[in-house]
Design an enzyme around this catalytic site. Structure first.
Site, short mmCIF file in Angstrom:
data_model
loop_
_atom_site.label_atom_id
_atom_site.label_comp_id
_atom_site.label_asym_id
_atom_site.label_seq_id
_atom_site.Cartn_x
_atom_site.Cartn_y
_atom_site.Cartn_z
N ALA A 1 0.85 -1.20 0.00
CA ALA A 1 0.00 0.00 0.00
C ALA A 1 0.87 1.23 0.00
CB ALA A 1 -0.88 0.01 1.26
N THR B 1 -6.22 -0.90 8.62
CA THR B 1 -5.76 0.04 9.65
C THR B 1 -6.92 0.55 10.49
OG1 THR B 1 -4.86 2.27 9.93
CG2 THR B 1 -5.86 1.81 7.81
N ASP B 2 -6.62 0.95 11.72
CA ASP B 2 -7.66 1.55 12.57
C ASP B 2 -8.10 2.91 12.03
OD1 ASP B 2 -5.36 3.01 13.20
OD2 ASP B 2 -5.55 2.76 15.38
N GLU B 3 -7.29 3.51 11.12
CA GLU B 3 -7.64 4.84 10.61
C GLU B 3 -8.94 4.84 9.80
OE1 GLU B 3 -4.64 7.36 9.02
OE2 GLU B 3 -3.14 6.68 10.45
N TYR C 1 -5.60 8.82 2.50
CA TYR C 1 -5.04 7.48 2.81
C TYR C 1 -6.10 6.58 3.43
CZ TYR C 1 -2.91 3.93 5.81
OH TYR C 1 -2.63 2.74 6.46
N LYS D 1 -7.97 3.10 2.11
CA LYS D 1 -7.95 1.83 2.84
C LYS D 1 -9.39 1.36 3.12
CE LYS D 1 -4.85 -0.21 4.27
NZ LYS D 1 -3.96 -1.26 3.67
P1 NAD Z 1 5.28 0.77 4.04
O1 NAD Z 1 4.98 2.03 3.33
O2 NAD Z 1 6.47 0.69 4.93
O3 NAD Z 1 5.43 -0.41 2.97
C1 NAD Z 1 4.59 -0.55 1.87
C2 NAD Z 1 5.25 -1.50 0.88
O4 NAD Z 1 4.35 -1.69 -0.23
C3 NAD Z 1 6.57 -1.00 0.31
O5 NAD Z 1 7.56 -2.01 0.34
C4 NAD Z 1 6.21 -0.61 -1.13
O6 NAD Z 1 7.30 -0.76 -2.04
C5 NAD Z 1 5.09 -1.60 -1.43
N1 NAD Z 1 4.21 -1.14 -2.51
C6 NAD Z 1 3.66 0.10 -2.65
N2 NAD Z 1 2.93 0.15 -3.77
C7 NAD Z 1 3.00 -1.09 -4.35
C8 NAD Z 1 2.45 -1.65 -5.53
N3 NAD Z 1 1.67 -0.93 -6.35
N4 NAD Z 1 2.72 -2.94 -5.81
C9 NAD Z 1 3.51 -3.68 -4.99
N5 NAD Z 1 4.08 -3.19 -3.88
C10 NAD Z 1 3.83 -1.91 -3.55
O7 NAD Z 1 3.95 0.40 4.80
P2 NAD Z 1 3.76 -0.29 6.25
O8 NAD Z 1 3.81 0.75 7.28
O9 NAD Z 1 4.64 -1.48 6.33
O10 NAD Z 1 2.24 -0.75 6.10
C11 NAD Z 1 1.92 -2.01 5.51
C12 NAD Z 1 0.42 -2.20 5.54
O11 NAD Z 1 -0.06 -2.16 6.86
C13 NAD Z 1 -0.34 -1.12 4.77
O12 NAD Z 1 -1.39 -1.74 4.07
C14 NAD Z 1 -0.88 -0.20 5.87
O13 NAD Z 1 -2.08 0.40 5.47
C15 NAD Z 1 -1.08 -1.18 7.00
N6 NAD Z 1 -0.96 -0.63 8.36
C16 NAD Z 1 0.15 0.10 8.73
C17 NAD Z 1 0.28 0.54 10.05
C18 NAD Z 1 1.50 1.32 10.49
O14 NAD Z 1 1.52 1.81 11.62
N7 NAD Z 1 2.55 1.46 9.69
C19 NAD Z 1 -0.72 0.25 10.98
C20 NAD Z 1 -1.85 -0.48 10.56
C21 NAD Z 1 -1.95 -0.93 9.27
O1 DAU Z 2 -3.05 4.00 12.92
C1 DAU Z 2 -2.42 3.26 11.94
C2 DAU Z 2 -1.71 4.17 10.97
O2 DAU Z 2 -0.56 4.68 11.65
C3 DAU Z 2 -1.31 3.48 9.68
O3 DAU Z 2 -2.48 3.09 8.99
C4 DAU Z 2 -0.46 4.41 8.80
O4 DAU Z 2 -0.01 3.70 7.66
C5 DAU Z 2 0.72 4.87 9.61
O5 DAU Z 2 1.52 5.77 8.84
C6 DAU Z 2 0.27 5.54 10.89
O6 DAU Z 2 -0.43 6.78 10.60
P1 DAU Z 2 -0.20 8.11 11.47
O7 DAU Z 2 -0.60 9.26 10.66
O8 DAU Z 2 -0.81 7.96 12.82
O9 DAU Z 2 1.40 8.01 11.65
P2 DAU Z 2 2.55 9.13 11.58
O10 DAU Z 2 3.81 8.49 12.07
O11 DAU Z 2 2.59 9.80 10.26
O12 DAU Z 2 2.07 10.18 12.65
C7 DAU Z 2 1.86 9.81 14.01
C8 DAU Z 2 1.37 11.04 14.76
O13 DAU Z 2 2.47 11.97 14.85
C9 DAU Z 2 0.26 11.79 14.06
O14 DAU Z 2 -0.63 12.32 15.04
C10 DAU Z 2 0.96 12.92 13.31
C11 DAU Z 2 2.15 13.22 14.21
N1 DAU Z 2 3.38 13.66 13.54
C12 DAU Z 2 3.86 12.91 12.49
C13 DAU Z 2 5.00 13.28 11.82
C14 DAU Z 2 5.52 12.47 10.65
C15 DAU Z 2 4.07 14.79 13.99
O15 DAU Z 2 3.65 15.43 14.96
N2 DAU Z 2 5.22 15.14 13.34
C16 DAU Z 2 5.71 14.45 12.27
O16 DAU Z 2 6.77 14.85 11.72
#
Ligand code: NAD
Ligand code: DAU
Length: 339
Positions: A86, A128-130, A155, A159
């Protein structure tokens, strides 16, 4: 143990990458196929320790490329699909929403079609919880699986749309699916555009840490390895068609998170810089994980133990995140695979 062929999409990213390593180690009899397009967020250098393992294969492809995906599914006849791929960064979705629709919605629908056509036994959609939108600051209110979807960013809207397609393929075609909705992850190999790795790397470099708005927004943090174990459980034990929330009751304000990291690294809070707020910034996320706990899941990290482990990991793996910050990791695939 039965042999299974598992397609993991997005396995070069943060959570998918941790999951691929977890599966390759835990299930030597499974064939783990990691499919990833290697966008800016995809980094294969993290898999140097497993890339020679017999049960690991990497495929570079776009999940939205229907022709390529259909050929791959026909050839490999996957038993399971675990779908992480994603566009994942909220800030990027605000400036460039189109790619979020293309990858997160169209890409998911292509994978669903291929899974339906080639008889996949389980499709786990990592959401995601979002998608639930935001909660206010009442500490007694949580997201449950019954909470209506109300996404606020491009985003989370993409999702939520993908979640609806996954649900529809179960209801309409009987595809065996699960959806997981996890709170914010942190841990090893987290891309330094997200709050925790951004803070650790910037504090270590004595750079200012941008805190959006007043820093009072709350996130519910879960160590990525606890998320991997949850997905493993859902893959093997999840009831078809069901949604499972994943979270460990670790709510912290952004300011608390940033201050915890600064204190652990023995630096000054003067590094904090309040900047313009994120548009549509969700106030609070908080997960009720009861349903998943009833399936047998329990997190192993508290926020305190998890953040300590993560900070130590960033101290021990400086060359990894420096390679990411410099962009050097991007040439690895071409060098490694001689392309
Ligand atoms: P990330 O951005 O670190 O990794 C995403 C990966 O997907 C990358 O390796 C990218 O190259 C690949 N990708 C993107 N577009 C693609 C495409 N068109 N085809 C094939 N591969 C592709 O993301 P993450 O933080 O590891 O999140 C992974 C999943 O978990 C996502 O679906 C996200 O919505 C979900 N999620 C993330 C969090 C979080 O806190 N990071 C929390 C809950 C759910
Ligand atoms: O809740 C799950 C989600 O968590 C996933 O679905 C998303 O893929 C993941 O990116 C994450 O989303 P958030 O927007 O919560 O994560 P982020 O790290 O971007 O931001 C966390 C919090 O910190 C948010 O309230 C915004 C704030 N923030 C973020 C950045 C990058 C700042 O204050 N400063 C910053 O520079």
């Amino acid at each position: 143990m039965t042999q299974k062929k598992v397609l993991v999409t997005g396995g070069a990213g943060f959570i998918g990458g941790n999951f691929v390593q977890y599966m390759v180690d835990k299930y030597p009899n499974y064939a783990i196929h990691n499919l990833d397009l290697l966008t800016y967020a995809g980094d294969l250098t993290k898999h140097q320790s497993i890339e020679q393992q017999e049960n690991y294969t990497f495929v570079k492809a776009d999940i939205a490329d229907r022709e390529v995906i259909m050929i791959l599914f026909e050839k490999e006849q996957f038993d399971y699909v675990v779908h992480f791929a994603a566009e994942s960064h909220v800030d990027r979705s605000i400036t460039e929403p189109d790619i979020f629709v293309q990858t997160n919605v169209v890409g998911t629908q292509v994978l669903l079609d291929a899974s339906k056509k080639f008889g996949v036994q389980k499709f786990v959609h990592v959401s995601t919880d979002e998608v639930y939108g935001e909660l206010d600051f009442d500490p007694m209110i949580f997201f449950t699986e019954q909470t209506p979807l109300a996404p606020n960013s491009p985003y989370s809207a993409s999702k939520a749309a993908s979640d609806f397609f996954v649900r529809a393929y179960h209801e309409t075609y009987g595809l065996p699916v699960n959806i997981t909705r996890c709170s914010n992850n942190y841990g090893p190999y987290h891309f330094p555009e997200k709050l925790i790795p951004l803070t650790i790397s910037r504090v270590l470099n004595d750079q200012k840490v941008p805190v959006y708005g007043d820093g009072k927004n709350i996130r519910d943090w879960l160590h990525v390895w606890d998320h991997c174990a949850a997905i493993d459980l859902v893959l093997h034990k999840g009831v078809n068609g069901e949604v499972y929330n994943v979270g460990g009751h670790n709510e912290r304000s952004n300011l608390e998170v940033v201050k915890t990291i600064i204190a652990a690294l023995e630096k000054s809070e003067e590094l904090i810089e309040y900047v313009k707020d994120r548009p549509g910034h969700d106030k609070r996320y908080a997960i009720d994980p009861t349903k998943l706990e009833q399936l047998g899941w329990k997190p192993t990290y508290t926020f305190e133990t998890g953040i300590a482990q993560t900070i130590q990991w960033y101290l021990d793996n400086k060359e990894w995140w420096e390679r990411i910050l410099s962009g050097e990791y991007r040439g690895y695939f071409e060098k490694q695979y001689k392309l």
